[in-house]
Design an enzyme around this catalytic site. Structure first.
Site, PDB file in Angstrom:
ATOM      1  N   GLU A   1      -3.529   7.571  -4.875  1.00 33.13           N
ATOM      2  CA  GLU A   1      -3.687   6.783  -6.053  1.00 33.13           C
ATOM      3  C   GLU A   1      -5.155   7.177  -6.466  1.00 33.13           C
ATOM      4  O   GLU A   1      -5.801   7.182  -5.983  1.00 33.13           O
ATOM      5  CB  GLU A   1      -3.611   5.242  -6.016  1.00 33.13           C
ATOM      6  CG  GLU A   1      -2.128   4.795  -5.695  1.00 33.13           C
ATOM      7  CD  GLU A   1      -1.960   3.238  -5.561  1.00 33.13           C
ATOM      8  OE1 GLU A   1      -3.143   2.545  -5.937  1.00 33.13           O
ATOM      9  OE2 GLU A   1      -1.152   2.708  -5.446  1.00 33.13           O
TER      10      GLU A   1
ATOM     11  N   ARG B   1       0.822  -1.313   0.191  1.00 32.24           N
ATOM     12  CA  ARG B   1       0.013  -0.049   0.109  1.00 32.24           C
ATOM     13  C   ARG B   1       0.902   1.293  -0.117  1.00 32.24           C
ATOM     14  O   ARG B   1       1.916   1.213   0.809  1.00 32.24           O
ATOM     15  CB  ARG B   1      -0.977   0.132   1.093  1.00 32.24           C
ATOM     16  CG  ARG B   1      -1.969  -1.085   1.158  1.00 32.24           C
ATOM     17  CD  ARG B   1      -3.003  -0.730  -0.103  1.00 32.24           C
ATOM     18  NE  ARG B   1      -4.358  -1.529  -0.039  1.00 32.24           N
ATOM     19  CZ  ARG B   1      -4.316  -2.525  -0.648  1.00 32.24           C
ATOM     20  NH1 ARG B   1      -3.406  -2.986  -1.389  1.00 32.24           N
ATOM     21  NH2 ARG B   1      -5.553  -3.391  -0.918  1.00 32.24           N
TER      22      ARG B   1
ATOM     23  N   HIS C   1       0.534  -0.101  -9.473  1.00 28.89           N
ATOM     24  CA  HIS C   1      -0.209  -1.006  -8.540  1.00 28.89           C
ATOM     25  C   HIS C   1      -0.636  -2.210  -9.304  1.00 28.89           C
ATOM     26  O   HIS C   1      -1.738  -2.457  -9.113  1.00 28.89           O
ATOM     27  CB  HIS C   1      -1.503  -0.111  -7.894  1.00 28.89           C
ATOM     28  CG  HIS C   1      -1.983  -1.002  -6.541  1.00 28.89           C
ATOM     29  ND1 HIS C   1      -2.773  -0.187  -5.695  1.00 28.89           N
ATOM     30  CD2 HIS C   1      -2.110  -2.242  -6.044  1.00 28.89           C
ATOM     31  CE1 HIS C   1      -3.222  -0.843  -4.789  1.00 28.89           C
ATOM     32  NE2 HIS C   1      -2.690  -2.141  -5.077  1.00 28.89           N
TER      33      HIS C   1
END
Length: 379
Positions: free
Chosen positions: A237, A208, A254
């Site tokens: 994000e 994360r 990601h």
């Protein structure tokens, strides 16, 4: 039943159409109005499922996320409404391990280091961290595990201290995002921690973005005081701080866990969970829909060296492809999300069957291809 599924969930219609009407939606943009008649809601990590999203829906029975992490789900709210919930722990752990290995092989070559001489500290020893540990130790790399919650819970594996993490050659992050508590991970790598790291180290974040304070990271990067960086995840994000990009050796949007096999496995896990809730028989599996890869078999005729291992890994997945695409597309409108939405097919190492001879030599030490992730067939 009305079933709403994130459009980026592989084989969603194939798995769930037997239960009712399937509608797909954009995970980043879904609204309460769109899903107000949903009986089933299946999401990925970019959709926040909370009271606001479900405010207009008084019939929903089941929420599922095809991801390991659950920080985007208000589980307490679901519990208060007696809405069943399921996640997909471990669905993409193999994919993330493949990503880390591919990235390390690139960075080690760029810096002209010997991978087997490095010590890797793995922060987070759950499903994903353990998969990374198994993969790297199969090559012969010295790995340390750091996970205070698991250690406190009595996990029998040997764990290291945080000081040992900060002194490791390579640090790889695989923790969930937790905002509170004794072992919270939000900004675990804050400015004071980042200042203890050196440019000789390598820092990988594939969990994360908020685990690293990106503002502090940028400040130190400008001063030339950060490790070699491999970042798959970012704060805020999809509106990431693009000023960081020039200082990141490998940058991706990601997608560490975004192999076709891992995402399909997540869909399958939610299908099984829904079958259990509805007391329906499990009739399908992800391999029913996933096509055979373009490259599926190879034979080794020479010694299995670290150089040959690199060629095998990058034959299936070379992270430099995603790094190049990301740098090209990130400045486009919705570039971050569009790359995830239109992510090029990527398979796991296990989709490659490596045929080996019992007489071949393994140099400089035993490399366990099966534990790394390949399918192995001895001739």
């Amino acid at each position: 039943m009305k079933i709403y599924i994130d459009e980026n969930m592989p084989h969603g219609k194939s798995f769930f159409e037997s239960f009712g009407e399937v509608t797909t939606f954009s995970g980043r943009d879904v609204t309460a109005e769109q899903i107000q008649d949903a009986d089933i809601l299946l999401v990925r990590s970019i959709t926040k499922v909370n009271q606001s999203l479900l405010a207009l829906n008084n019939k929903i029975q089941f929420v599922g996320t095809a991801t390991i992490g659950t920080d985007h789900i208000d589980i307490e709210y679901l519990r208060s409404r007696n809405i069943a919930f399921s996640s997909a722990p471990g669905c993409n752990k193999i994919s993330v391990a493949d990503y880390v290995l591919s990235a390390l092989l690139v960075v080690i070559e760029q810096r002209q280091l010997v991978l087997l001489n490095q010590t890797v500290a793995i922060v987070g020893a759950g499903n994903t961290g353990t998969a990374v540990y198994d993969c790297l130790t199969a090559i012969g790399i010295n790995c340390l595990l750091y996970d205070p919650p698991l250690q406190d819970a009595g996990d029998p594996r040997p764990f290291c201290s945080f000081e040992e993490v900060l002194s490791a050659d390579i640090i790889s992050l695989h923790v969930p995002k937790t905002m509170v508590g004794l072992h919270k991970t939000f900004h675990l790598f804050n400015q004071s921690v980042l200042e203890k790291l050196t440019p000789q180290q390598i820092l990988i974040n594939a969990c994360r973005g908020e685990v690293i304070d990106n503002k502090a990271l940028l400040k130190l990067a400008i001063e030339g005081k950060v490790p070699t960086l491999v970042l798959d995840v970012w704060e805020n994000e999809p509106d990431i701080d693009k000023q960081l990009l020039p200082y990141v050796t490998l940058a991706t949007p990601h997608i560490a866990g975004y192999s076709l096999d891992g995402r399909a496995r997540g869909t399958e896990m939610l299908y099984i969970a829904l079958c259990e809730k509805l007391q329906a028989p499990v009739m399908l599996k992800s391999t029913d829909f996933t096509e055979k890869p373009n490259i599926s078999d190879i034979t080794l005729s020479g010694d299995l060296t670290p150089e040959l291992l690199k060629s095998l890994v990058h034959l299936i997945y070379d992270v430099r492809r995603d790094d190049a695409l990301f740098r090209k597309k990130v400045n486009e409108v919705n570039g971050f999300d569009n790359m995830r939405k239109n992510y090029p097919e990527r398979r796991e190492l296990s989709t490659l069957t490596v045929a080996t001879s019992d007489k071949r030599q393994i140099s400089p030490q035993i490399i366990d291809l099966k534990k790394i992730g390949f399918t192995v067939k001895n001739k």
